[in-house]
Design a protein around this motif. Sequence first.
Motif, short mmCIF file in Angstrom:
data_model
loop_
_atom_site.label_atom_id
_atom_site.label_comp_id
_atom_site.label_asym_id
_atom_site.label_seq_id
_atom_site.Cartn_x
_atom_site.Cartn_y
_atom_site.Cartn_z
N MET A 19 22.37 34.87 57.12
CA MET A 19 21.99 36.13 56.47
C MET A 19 22.31 36.09 54.98
N GLY A 20 22.79 34.96 54.50
CA GLY A 20 23.06 34.83 53.07
C GLY A 20 24.36 35.48 52.63
N ILE A 21 25.27 35.65 53.58
CA ILE A 21 26.56 36.23 53.24
C ILE A 21 27.65 35.24 53.62
N GLY A 61 36.67 47.57 47.93
CA GLY A 61 37.20 46.32 47.43
C GLY A 61 36.64 46.00 46.07
N PRO A 62 37.06 44.87 45.50
CA PRO A 62 36.65 44.54 44.12
C PRO A 62 35.14 44.37 44.00
N PRO A 63 34.62 44.49 42.77
CA PRO A 63 33.18 44.35 42.55
C PRO A 63 32.68 42.95 42.88
N GLY A 64 31.41 42.88 43.25
CA GLY A 64 30.74 41.59 43.43
C GLY A 64 31.15 40.80 44.65
N THR A 65 31.72 41.47 45.64
CA THR A 65 32.20 40.74 46.81
C THR A 65 31.22 40.77 47.98
N LYS A 67 29.50 43.77 49.10
CA LYS A 67 29.43 45.04 49.84
C LYS A 67 27.99 45.50 50.03
N THR A 68 27.22 45.42 48.94
CA THR A 68 25.83 45.86 49.03
C THR A 68 25.04 44.96 49.97
N LEU A 69 25.28 43.66 49.80
CA LEU A 69 24.64 42.67 50.65
C LEU A 69 24.91 42.99 52.13
N MET A 70 26.16 43.29 52.41
CA MET A 70 26.58 43.54 53.78
C MET A 70 25.93 44.82 54.32
N PHE A 128 25.60 54.70 49.79
CA PHE A 128 26.10 55.48 48.67
C PHE A 128 27.03 54.60 47.85
N ASP A 129 26.48 54.00 46.79
CA ASP A 129 27.28 53.09 45.95
C ASP A 129 28.08 53.91 44.95
N GLU A 130 29.20 53.34 44.50
CA GLU A 130 30.08 54.01 43.54
C GLU A 130 30.36 55.45 43.95
N ASN A 209 27.70 27.08 49.39
CA ASN A 209 26.66 26.51 50.24
C ASN A 209 25.40 27.37 50.25
N ILE A 210 25.61 28.67 50.36
CA ILE A 210 24.47 29.59 50.40
C ILE A 210 23.70 29.54 49.08
N HIS A 211 24.44 29.60 47.97
CA HIS A 211 23.77 29.69 46.67
C HIS A 211 23.18 28.36 46.19
N THR A 212 23.56 27.25 46.83
CA THR A 212 22.96 25.96 46.43
C THR A 212 22.02 25.43 47.50
P1 ATP Z 1 29.63 46.11 43.37
O1 ATP Z 1 30.90 46.71 43.83
O2 ATP Z 1 29.71 45.60 41.95
O3 ATP Z 1 28.40 46.90 43.69
P2 ATP Z 1 29.19 44.43 45.65
O4 ATP Z 1 30.45 44.12 46.36
O5 ATP Z 1 28.27 45.43 46.23
O6 ATP Z 1 29.51 44.72 44.14
P3 ATP Z 1 26.95 42.68 45.80
O7 ATP Z 1 26.07 43.55 44.96
O8 ATP Z 1 26.72 42.67 47.25
O9 ATP Z 1 28.45 43.04 45.49
O10 ATP Z 1 26.93 41.19 45.25
C1 ATP Z 1 26.22 40.82 44.09
C2 ATP Z 1 25.61 39.44 44.28
O11 ATP Z 1 26.66 38.47 44.35
C3 ATP Z 1 24.85 39.29 45.57
O12 ATP Z 1 23.52 39.65 45.43
C4 ATP Z 1 25.02 37.81 45.88
O13 ATP Z 1 24.10 37.04 45.14
C5 ATP Z 1 26.40 37.50 45.34
N1 ATP Z 1 27.43 37.63 46.41
C6 ATP Z 1 28.47 38.50 46.42
N2 ATP Z 1 29.22 38.36 47.51
C7 ATP Z 1 28.65 37.37 48.25
C8 ATP Z 1 28.95 36.76 49.50
N3 ATP Z 1 30.02 37.13 50.22
N4 ATP Z 1 28.13 35.77 49.94
C9 ATP Z 1 27.06 35.37 49.22
N5 ATP Z 1 26.72 35.92 48.03
C10 ATP Z 1 27.49 36.89 47.53
#
Ligand code: ATP
Length: 285
Positions: A19-21, A61-65, A67-70, A128-130, A209-212
């Motif tokens: 699922m790309g996570i 949790g911290p940004p970019g982890t 959450k949105t993907l999940m 509902f982000d942020e 692995n996912i990103h490459t």
């Molecule tokens: P924010 O709090 O800033 O909204 P977030 O936790 O919702 O951040 P995402 O928007 O899901 O983070 O992640 C941004 C991008 O980073 C994703 O589209 C993906 O490319 C990459 N990424 C982040 N976490 C993962 C992960 N666990 N596995 C694979 N890619 C990830």
Amino acid sequence: AKKPPPNSILTPNFKFADMGIGGLDEEFGAIFRRAFASRVFPPGLVEKLGIQHVKGILLYGPPGTGKTLMARQIGKMLNAREPKIVNGPEILNKFVGQSEENIRKLFADAEKEYKEKGDESGLHIIIFDELDAICKQRGSSQGGTGVGDSVVNQLLSKMDGVDQLNNILLIGMTNRLDMIDEALLRPGRLEVHMEISLPDEKGRLQILNIHTSKMRTNGVMDHDVDLAELAALTKNFSGAEIGGLVKSATSFAFNRHVKVGTMAGISEDVENIRVNRNDFLNALE
Ligand code: ATP
């Protein structure tokens, strides 16, 4: 019985990585058990048990982890329609009085469908982000506009109303759990809370692995690239930062190429571009 969707946790070959996570299998499993198992119970079982579905969860949790993907993948797993995504600041930026209307509108489609189809209605997911942004002003003495108060109240009243609607799932997200109004977190509201933290080394390897994966299947990544080494070198990187690293390594590879050829040569030369270990190490600096 309802068939699980093809990309479902209930199908035998299911892998989270597909699922790309990366690095969130445990969190996913826990959320599924605590919040979503009842959504895929065989028909009738929910009534038999006399329970109600979980109507809301909070991912923090911290940004970019991821959450949105999940949140999006949860929707796919549950065969929900495309989620509605809103963010706190966006809702607040509208005119005073309009914010409550925005919240009301969010729920309108699901309410309409539930009226028509009852439990046969599809699942509507609202992300509902942020979420912290709308809580900031509630009860604060710092002279806010007071918009936050009424927006949270509106959201609360909508959520409590959701009791009758089995077709809504609200997913709240925040980097600031401490800012979230506790009233939003009570049972029947955003009742399951899950921390999504920075990935550990194993998680980072999965994310790399996912990103490459495209590069590797297309043969544009050199064999000298050792993803395990990169996973070790990227301590404290978020998934988003790992994604950024991969992107910038490709820029290094491209630049390396441009230097040797002329601009005119690039189009044929593109065939020979490889991303190598040094490109990644340069991108890390
Ligand atoms: P924010 O709090 O800033 O909204 P977030 O936790 O919702 O951040 P995402 O928007 O899901 O983070 O992640 C941004 C991008 O980073 C994703 O589209 C993906 O490319 C990459 N990424 C982040 N976490 C993962 C992960 N666990 N596995 C694979 N890619 C990830």
